[in-house]
Design a protein around this motif. Structure first.
Motif, PDB file in Angstrom:
ATOM      1  N   ALA A  57      48.844  37.768  38.378  1.00  0.00           N
ATOM      2  CA  ALA A  57      47.623  37.779  37.566  1.00  0.00           C
ATOM      3  C   ALA A  57      47.934  37.713  36.076  1.00  0.00           C
ATOM      4  O   ALA A  57      47.102  37.252  35.295  1.00  0.00           O
ATOM      5  CB  ALA A  57      46.799  39.024  37.881  1.00  0.00           C
ATOM      6  N   GLU A  58      49.121  38.142  35.685  1.00  0.00           N
ATOM      7  CA  GLU A  58      49.519  38.074  34.277  1.00  0.00           C
ATOM      8  C   GLU A  58      49.581  36.633  33.781  1.00  0.00           C
ATOM      9  O   GLU A  58      49.490  36.395  32.580  1.00  0.00           O
ATOM     10  CB  GLU A  58      50.877  38.745  34.083  1.00  0.00           C
ATOM     11  N   HIS A  59      49.723  35.689  34.713  1.00  0.00           N
ATOM     12  CA  HIS A  59      49.892  34.285  34.341  1.00  0.00           C
ATOM     13  C   HIS A  59      48.735  33.407  34.799  1.00  0.00           C
ATOM     14  O   HIS A  59      48.833  32.183  34.730  1.00  0.00           O
ATOM     15  CB  HIS A  59      51.204  33.749  34.925  1.00  0.00           C
ATOM     16  N   LEU A  60      47.651  34.029  35.282  1.00  0.00           N
ATOM     17  CA  LEU A  60      46.523  33.276  35.799  1.00  0.00           C
ATOM     18  C   LEU A  60      45.245  33.617  35.031  1.00  0.00           C
ATOM     19  O   LEU A  60      45.100  34.732  34.538  1.00  0.00           O
ATOM     20  CB  LEU A  60      46.294  33.604  37.283  1.00  0.00           C
ATOM     21  N   THR A  61      44.340  32.661  34.986  1.00  0.00           N
ATOM     22  CA  THR A  61      43.014  32.947  34.449  1.00  0.00           C
ATOM     23  C   THR A  61      42.158  33.529  35.578  1.00  0.00           C
ATOM     24  O   THR A  61      42.520  33.413  36.763  1.00  0.00           O
ATOM     25  CB  THR A  61      42.339  31.664  33.925  1.00  0.00           C
ATOM     26  N   LEU A  62      41.026  34.123  35.221  1.00  0.00           N
ATOM     27  CA  LEU A  62      40.135  34.645  36.257  1.00  0.00           C
ATOM     28  C   LEU A  62      39.627  33.515  37.157  1.00  0.00           C
ATOM     29  O   LEU A  62      39.462  33.706  38.363  1.00  0.00           O
ATOM     30  CB  LEU A  62      38.961  35.393  35.638  1.00  0.00           C
ATOM     31  N   LYS A  63      39.407  32.348  36.585  1.00  0.00           N
ATOM     32  CA  LYS A  63      38.971  31.205  37.387  1.00  0.00           C
ATOM     33  C   LYS A  63      40.041  30.823  38.417  1.00  0.00           C
ATOM     34  O   LYS A  63      39.726  30.549  39.579  1.00  0.00           O
ATOM     35  CB  LYS A  63      38.640  30.014  36.491  1.00  0.00           C
ATOM     36  N   GLU A  64      41.300  30.826  38.006  1.00  0.00           N
ATOM     37  CA  GLU A  64      42.387  30.516  38.939  1.00  0.00           C
ATOM     38  C   GLU A  64      42.493  31.578  40.035  1.00  0.00           C
ATOM     39  O   GLU A  64      42.730  31.256  41.200  1.00  0.00           O
ATOM     40  CB  GLU A  64      43.708  30.396  38.185  1.00  0.00           C
ATOM     41  N   ASP A  66      40.002  33.381  41.149  1.00  0.00           N
ATOM     42  CA  ASP A  66      38.855  33.144  42.032  1.00  0.00           C
ATOM     43  C   ASP A  66      39.124  32.003  43.017  1.00  0.00           C
ATOM     44  O   ASP A  66      38.735  32.079  44.185  1.00  0.00           O
ATOM     45  CB  ASP A  66      37.594  32.845  41.227  1.00  0.00           C
ATOM     46  N   ILE A  67      39.797  30.968  42.565  1.00  0.00           N
ATOM     47  CA  ILE A  67      40.127  29.839  43.450  1.00  0.00           C
ATOM     48  C   ILE A  67      41.066  30.293  44.551  1.00  0.00           C
ATOM     49  O   ILE A  67      40.879  29.960  45.727  1.00  0.00           O
ATOM     50  CB  ILE A  67      40.724  28.665  42.643  1.00  0.00           C
ATOM     51  N   ILE A  68      42.065  31.081  44.209  1.00  0.00           N
ATOM     52  CA  ILE A  68      43.008  31.602  45.211  1.00  0.00           C
ATOM     53  C   ILE A  68      42.263  32.442  46.240  1.00  0.00           C
ATOM     54  O   ILE A  68      42.478  32.310  47.448  1.00  0.00           O
ATOM     55  CB  ILE A  68      44.126  32.420  44.537  1.00  0.00           C
ATOM     56  N   ILE A  69      41.381  33.298  45.765  1.00  0.00           N
ATOM     57  CA  ILE A  69      40.614  34.175  46.653  1.00  0.00           C
ATOM     58  C   ILE A  69      39.711  33.348  47.570  1.00  0.00           C
ATOM     59  O   ILE A  69      39.638  33.597  48.782  1.00  0.00           O
ATOM     60  CB  ILE A  69      39.777  35.174  45.828  1.00  0.00           C
ATOM     61  N   GLN A  70      39.033  32.361  47.014  1.00  0.00           N
ATOM     62  CA  GLN A  70      38.147  31.524  47.824  1.00  0.00           C
ATOM     63  C   GLN A  70      38.928  30.749  48.868  1.00  0.00           C
ATOM     64  O   GLN A  70      38.470  30.592  50.007  1.00  0.00           O
ATOM     65  CB  GLN A  70      37.342  30.582  46.934  1.00  0.00           C
ATOM     66  N   TYR A  72      41.524  31.760  50.335  1.00  0.00           N
ATOM     67  CA  TYR A  72      41.871  32.729  51.380  1.00  0.00           C
ATOM     68  C   TYR A  72      40.646  33.092  52.203  1.00  0.00           C
ATOM     69  O   TYR A  72      40.767  33.504  53.339  1.00  0.00           O
ATOM     70  CB  TYR A  72      42.497  33.978  50.747  1.00  0.00           C
ATOM     71  N   GLY A  73      39.455  32.934  51.619  1.00  0.00           N
ATOM     72  CA  GLY A  73      38.230  33.151  52.358  1.00  0.00           C
ATOM     73  C   GLY A  73      37.692  34.559  52.377  1.00  0.00           C
ATOM     74  O   GLY A  73      37.039  34.967  53.326  1.00  0.00           O
ATOM     75  N   ILE A  74      37.946  35.336  51.293  1.00  0.00           N
ATOM     76  CA  ILE A  74      37.457  36.710  51.312  1.00  0.00           C
ATOM     77  C   ILE A  74      36.401  36.988  50.260  1.00  0.00           C
ATOM     78  O   ILE A  74      35.878  38.080  50.201  1.00  0.00           O
ATOM     79  CB  ILE A  74      38.599  37.740  51.139  1.00  0.00           C
ATOM     80  N   LYS A  75      36.059  36.023  49.453  1.00  0.00           N
ATOM     81  CA  LYS A  75      35.077  36.265  48.393  1.00  0.00           C
ATOM     82  C   LYS A  75      33.726  35.745  48.807  1.00  0.00           C
ATOM     83  O   LYS A  75      33.585  34.611  49.238  1.00  0.00           O
ATOM     84  CB  LYS A  75      35.516  35.644  47.077  1.00  0.00           C
ATOM     85  N   ASN A  76      32.724  36.567  48.647  1.00  0.00           N
ATOM     86  CA  ASN A  76      31.355  36.159  48.929  1.00  0.00           C
ATOM     87  C   ASN A  76      30.657  35.858  47.626  1.00  0.00           C
ATOM     88  O   ASN A  76      30.600  36.686  46.740  1.00  0.00           O
ATOM     89  CB  ASN A  76      30.598  37.273  49.654  1.00  0.00           C
ATOM     90  N   ASP A  77      30.105  34.665  47.499  1.00  0.00           N
ATOM     91  CA  ASP A  77      29.370  34.296  46.283  1.00  0.00           C
ATOM     92  C   ASP A  77      27.885  34.408  46.506  1.00  0.00           C
ATOM     93  O   ASP A  77      27.359  34.296  47.533  1.00  0.00           O
ATOM     94  CB  ASP A  77      29.717  32.872  45.844  1.00  0.00           C
TER      95      ASP A  77
END
Length: 77
Positions: A57-64, A66-70, A72-77
């Protein structure tokens, strides 16, 4: 071999859940406190997953993140 897979699965689950926490506003300090708690309970695979998320996370933006999480399939929008 099966036991090793189980450990990797726990590490990956902790990693993705920690990234989800970060994307939802959990501070790195709070995650570091969680690591201490998991260490106390000797849940080292969980510690490894959280630590991996913190370091990445130190090297990623929040958008990046979020993409990783999506992916993986665990984020509900």
């Amino acid at each position: 071999m099966e036991a090793r897979y189980h450990v990797l699965k726990n590490i990956n689950e902790a990693y993705y859940l920690a990234l989800l926490d970060i994307s939802e506003g959990t501070s790195i300090k709070e995650l570091e406190e969680a690591i201490k708690l998991y260490e106390f309970h000797e849940e080292y695979e969980t510690c490894a997953g959280i630590l991996k998320a913190i370091k990445e996370a130190e090297h990623l933006t929040l958008k990046e993140i979020d993409i990783i999480i999506q992916d993986y399939g665990i984020k509900n929008d």
